[in-house]
Enzyme design. Structure first.
Site, short mmCIF file in Angstrom:
data_model
loop_
_atom_site.label_atom_id
_atom_site.label_comp_id
_atom_site.label_asym_id
_atom_site.label_seq_id
_atom_site.Cartn_x
_atom_site.Cartn_y
_atom_site.Cartn_z
N ASP A 57 0.85 -1.19 0.00
CA ASP A 57 0.00 0.00 0.00
C ASP A 57 0.89 1.24 0.00
OD1 ASP A 57 -3.22 0.53 1.12
OD2 ASP A 57 -1.80 2.20 1.08
N ILE A 58 0.52 2.21 -0.84
CA ILE A 58 1.35 3.42 -0.98
C ILE A 58 1.31 4.29 0.28
CG2 ILE A 58 -0.37 4.99 -2.01
CD1 ILE A 58 1.76 5.65 -4.16
N HIS A 115 -6.98 -5.79 2.23
CA HIS A 115 -5.83 -5.23 2.94
C HIS A 115 -5.30 -6.30 3.92
CE1 HIS A 115 -6.78 -0.81 2.30
NE2 HIS A 115 -7.96 -1.32 2.07
N ASN A 121 -12.99 -3.63 2.44
CA ASN A 121 -14.05 -2.62 2.46
C ASN A 121 -14.94 -2.74 1.22
OD1 ASN A 121 -12.85 -1.48 4.77
ND2 ASN A 121 -11.49 -0.21 3.53
N HIS A 133 -10.54 -5.37 -3.35
CA HIS A 133 -9.19 -5.66 -2.84
C HIS A 133 -9.24 -6.03 -1.37
CE1 HIS A 133 -10.01 -1.35 -2.26
NE2 HIS A 133 -9.32 -1.48 -1.14
N GLN A 158 -14.71 2.20 1.18
CA GLN A 158 -14.04 1.76 -0.05
C GLN A 158 -13.75 2.98 -0.92
OE1 GLN A 158 -16.11 -1.16 -2.48
NE2 GLN A 158 -14.35 -1.40 -3.84
N GLU A 159 -12.46 3.21 -1.19
CA GLU A 159 -12.07 4.35 -2.01
C GLU A 159 -11.74 3.93 -3.43
OE1 GLU A 159 -8.88 6.24 0.08
OE2 GLU A 159 -10.24 7.09 1.59
P1 5GP Z 1 -9.82 1.31 0.31
O1 5GP Z 1 -10.11 2.48 1.21
O2 5GP Z 1 -10.43 1.48 -1.06
O3 5GP Z 1 -10.18 -0.02 0.94
O4 5GP Z 1 -8.25 1.26 0.18
C1 5GP Z 1 -7.54 1.67 -0.94
C2 5GP Z 1 -6.06 1.61 -0.57
O5 5GP Z 1 -5.30 1.75 -1.76
C3 5GP Z 1 -5.62 2.71 0.39
O6 5GP Z 1 -5.07 2.13 1.56
C4 5GP Z 1 -4.56 3.49 -0.41
O7 5GP Z 1 -3.47 3.91 0.37
C5 5GP Z 1 -4.15 2.49 -1.47
N1 5GP Z 1 -3.73 3.12 -2.71
C6 5GP Z 1 -4.38 4.12 -3.35
N2 5GP Z 1 -3.73 4.45 -4.47
C7 5GP Z 1 -2.64 3.65 -4.54
C8 5GP Z 1 -1.57 3.53 -5.49
O8 5GP Z 1 -1.48 4.22 -6.49
N3 5GP Z 1 -0.64 2.58 -5.21
C9 5GP Z 1 -0.69 1.78 -4.11
N4 5GP Z 1 0.28 0.89 -3.95
N5 5GP Z 1 -1.69 1.87 -3.22
C10 5GP Z 1 -2.65 2.80 -3.42
#
Ligand code: 5GP
Ligand code: ZN
Length: 137
Positions: free
Chosen positions: A32-33, A103, A88, A101, A95-96
């Site tokens: 994760d970035i 985590h 999420n 996916h 969920q963003e």
């Molecule tokens: P969500 O909130 O959708 O469950 O989590 C999305 C995750 O993707 C976040 O933890 C965010 O830091 C990670 N993320 C978003 N953009 C990128 C990216 O460009 N590269 C990587 N490696 N992770 C990302």
């Protein structure tokens, strides 16, 4: 099955760089970035599915086999005491990225990283029965 606006599809296509831990024909795991803790990993199907509900069962099975493999790798290689597996679904649940996916978030005792202080309530027997009958109707 790819979405040209999706960051994770771009990661799969190697159009944007990522720190890939593992990949095979169907799945990819990368760092994760914005890690919650060191080793915070994301595991995805290579095909674009929006949420858990869109993932066919065979894809789900393959995805979670990789989740287990990566979780064990993190546990073995990093000095951690445990990990949270978080998935999420939909905006309301945080969920963003609309590419389904999982985590894997490494944890150590006392890390104070994420406190799963679940806001528990109490429910009467009748309330539990009411929701159960909704689910069974
Ligand atoms: P969500 O909130 O959708 O469950 O989590 C999305 C995750 O993707 C976040 O933890 C965010 O830091 C990670 N993320 C978003 N953009 C990128 C990216 O460009 N590269 C990587 N490696 N992770 C990302
Ligand atoms: Zn995607």
């Amino acid at each position: 099955m790819s979405d040209e606006t999706c960051i994770f599809c771009k990661i799969v296509q190697k159009e944007i760089p990522s720190k890939i831990i593992f990949e095979n024909e169907d799945n990819m795991a990368f760092l994760d970035i914005n890690p919650i803790s060191e080793g915070h990993a994301i595991v995805i199907p290579k095909k674009h599915y929006n949420t858990l509900e869109d993932l066919p069962d065979d894809e789900l099975s393959k995805l979670f086999q990789v989740v287990k493999k990566i979780a064990m790798l993190l546990h073995e290689k990093l000095n951690i005491d445990g990990y949270n597996v978080v998935q999420n679904n939909f905006k309301a649940a945080g969920q963003e990225i609309n590419h389904s996916h999982v985590h894997i978030i490494p944890r150590t005792f006392g890390d104070m990283k994420i406190r799963l202080s679940l806001p528990k309530t109490s429910a009467t027997n009748e309330e539990l029965d009411r929701v159960l009958s909704k689910l069974k109707s």
